[in-house]
Design an enzyme around this catalytic site. Structure first.
Site, PDB file in Angstrom:
ATOM      1  CD  GLU A  46      -2.886  -1.244   2.341  1.00 63.69           C
ATOM      2  OE1 GLU A  46      -2.741  -0.441   3.282  1.00 63.69           O
ATOM      3  OE2 GLU A  46      -3.823  -2.058   2.296  1.00 63.69           O
ATOM      4  CG  ASN A  93      -0.597  -7.091  -1.437  1.00 63.16           C
ATOM      5  OD1 ASN A  93      -1.140  -7.763  -2.315  1.00 63.16           O
ATOM      6  ND2 ASN A  93      -1.147  -6.891  -0.241  1.00 63.16           N
ATOM      7  CG  HIS A 118      -9.930  -5.891   0.310  1.00 66.21           C
ATOM      8  ND1 HIS A 118     -10.155  -7.039   1.043  1.00 66.21           N
ATOM      9  CD2 HIS A 118      -8.641  -5.553   0.534  1.00 66.21           C
ATOM     10  CE1 HIS A 118      -9.034  -7.369   1.681  1.00 66.21           C
ATOM     11  NE2 HIS A 118      -8.102  -6.490   1.389  1.00 66.21           N
ATOM     12  CD  GLU A 125      -4.689  -7.992   1.601  1.00 62.07           C
ATOM     13  OE1 GLU A 125      -5.577  -7.249   2.087  1.00 62.07           O
ATOM     14  OE2 GLU A 125      -3.468  -7.759   1.745  1.00 62.07           O
ATOM     15  CG  ASP A 170     -12.761  -9.011   1.289  1.00 69.39           C
ATOM     16  OD1 ASP A 170     -12.616  -8.094   0.462  1.00 69.39           O
ATOM     17  OD2 ASP A 170     -12.366  -8.919   2.468  1.00 69.39           O
TER      18      ASP A 170
HETATM   19  C1  XIL Z   1      -6.587  -6.303   8.061  1.00 62.23           C
HETATM   20  C2  XIL Z   1      -6.927  -7.483   8.953  1.00 62.23           C
HETATM   21  O1  XIL Z   1      -7.815  -8.332   8.261  1.00 62.23           O
HETATM   22  C3  XIL Z   1      -7.561  -6.990  10.240  1.00 62.23           C
HETATM   23  O2  XIL Z   1      -7.711  -8.078  11.154  1.00 62.23           O
HETATM   24  C4  XIL Z   1      -6.703  -5.904  10.866  1.00 62.23           C
HETATM   25  O3  XIL Z   1      -7.376  -5.368  11.988  1.00 62.23           O
HETATM   26  C5  XIL Z   1      -6.389  -4.805   9.888  1.00 62.23           C
HETATM   27  O4  XIL Z   1      -5.784  -5.363   8.738  1.00 62.23           O
HETATM   28  N1  XIL Z   1      -5.088  -4.653   3.481  1.00 62.23           N
HETATM   29  C6  XIL Z   1      -4.099  -5.485   3.972  1.00 62.23           C
HETATM   30  C7  XIL Z   1      -4.388  -6.360   5.132  1.00 62.23           C
HETATM   31  O5  XIL Z   1      -3.030  -5.573   3.381  1.00 62.23           O
HETATM   32  O6  XIL Z   1      -3.257  -6.549   5.940  1.00 62.23           O
HETATM   33  C8  XIL Z   1      -5.534  -5.825   5.955  1.00 62.23           C
HETATM   34  O7  XIL Z   1      -5.835  -6.798   6.960  1.00 62.23           O
HETATM   35  C9  XIL Z   1      -6.728  -5.513   5.087  1.00 62.23           C
HETATM   36  C10 XIL Z   1      -6.388  -4.476   4.060  1.00 62.23           C
END
Ligand code: XIL
Length: 299
Positions: free
Chosen positions: A127, A169, A206, A235, A237
């Site tokens: 990020e 990422n 996401h 990641e 979802d």
């Molecule tokens: C999130 C986790 O799922 C949570 O449990 C935590 O509180 C915050 O981080 N991008 C990422 C992940 O790269 O590490 C994040 O994970 C979600 C967004």
């Protein structure tokens, strides 16, 4: 095949889940994890605040638990993440300049060395680009140490664990026309041209009403791949878990030879960081949702 992991393996890919160490004692959770997935990403346990809570005092207890659970069952591990503006321990949040640069590089070196040979791919940097239309770097204490902080992190990771794939990422890098996607593309292109070690790009993916699955997602995957890197959906979802959208994501990945794996950000809806969106493939009772059937059929 009859499970996500075995079906993905038949396609030369993996299918993973983000895993929390605290849930490895939940038998319903572990039953699904062990049956369906052949890759795991520690959800929080490899982050900077977890692995270096005090400067130069490293704690790998929970990360090691997940790695050992996975590897003893033949699952791959994705390491997440070595350098990030978020989830920094307090001592790092208050650092700047050359002291922070050294501390960041020491962190990358120590953690990558601890897990050397055990992690297939590292999210080395997470990020680092700004949201919106600027295409600029995200302002952060790490960015303020100098624009070359990302390549410095990648070089340190390569030196510490030469066998691991090194990934950049990010989120909201799914729409090919988005300025942030283009900025990440230029970073990877520049690294490849200059010989900075990078092997893969992770698209967090996401998806929700604010940042929906884009119709040009496959173009994004294939464009990154054409730079000579693997692409991973790291990641995934999707708000409401529409079966059709999950099916499209899988089809897009399978259409791109270098899209070599998909990870969902959790196992059951109740495990999700966005539980109220019910974004995953299993409901809170551990039942397969329609999106699960769509993914399995598409694999
Ligand atoms: C999130 C986790 O799922 C949570 O449990 C935590 O509180 C915050 O981080 N991008 C990422 C992940 O790269 O590490 C994040 O994970 C979600 C967004």
């Amino acid at each position: 095949a009859t499970t996500l992991g075995a079906s993905a393996a038949e396609r030369g890919r993996y299918f993973g889940a983000a895993v929390a160490a605290s849930k490895l004692s939940d038998t319903a959770y572990v039953t699904i994890l062990n049956r369906e997935f052949n890759s795991v990403t520690p959800e929080n346990e490899m982050k900077i605040d977890a692995t270096e809570p005090n400067q130069n005092q490293f704690n790998y207890t929970n990360a090691d638990r997940i790695v050992s659970h996975a590897r003893s069952r033949g699952m791959q591990v994705r390491g997440h993440t070595l350098a990030w503006h978020s989830q920094q321990p307090g001592w790092m949040q208050s650092m700047s300049g050359t002291a922070l640069r050294s501390a960041m590089l020491n962190h990358v070196t120590q953690v990558a060395t601890h897990f050397r040979g055990q992690v297939v791919a590292w999210d080395v940097v997470n990020e680092a680009f700004a949201d919106g239309s600027s295409g600029a770097r995200r302002d952060s204490n790490l960015q303020r140490t100098g624009n070359d902080w990302i390549e410095a992190a990648f070089r340190a990771a390569r030196a510490a664990d030469p066998g691991a794939k090194l990934c950049y990422n990010d989120y909201n890098t799914d729409d090919w026309t988005h300025a942030k996607t283009q900025a990440v593309y230029r970073l990877v292109q520049d690294f490849k041209q200059r010989g900075v070690p990078i092997d893969c790009v992770g698209l967090q993916s996401h998806f929700n009403s604010g940042s929906p699955y884009p119709s040009n997602y496959r173009t994004t995957l294939s464009s990154f791949a054409a730079l000579g890197v693997d692409v991973q959906i790291t990641e995934l979802d999707i708000e409401g878990a529409p079966a059709a959208t999950y099916r499209n994501v899988v089809a897009d990945c399978l259409a791109v030879a270098r899209c070599n794996g998909i990870t969902t950000w959790g196992v059951r809806d109740s495990d999700s960081w966005r539980a109220s969106q019910n974004p995953l493939l299993f409901d809170g009772g551990g039942n397969k949702k329609p999106a699960y059937d769509a993914v399995l059929a598409a694999l």
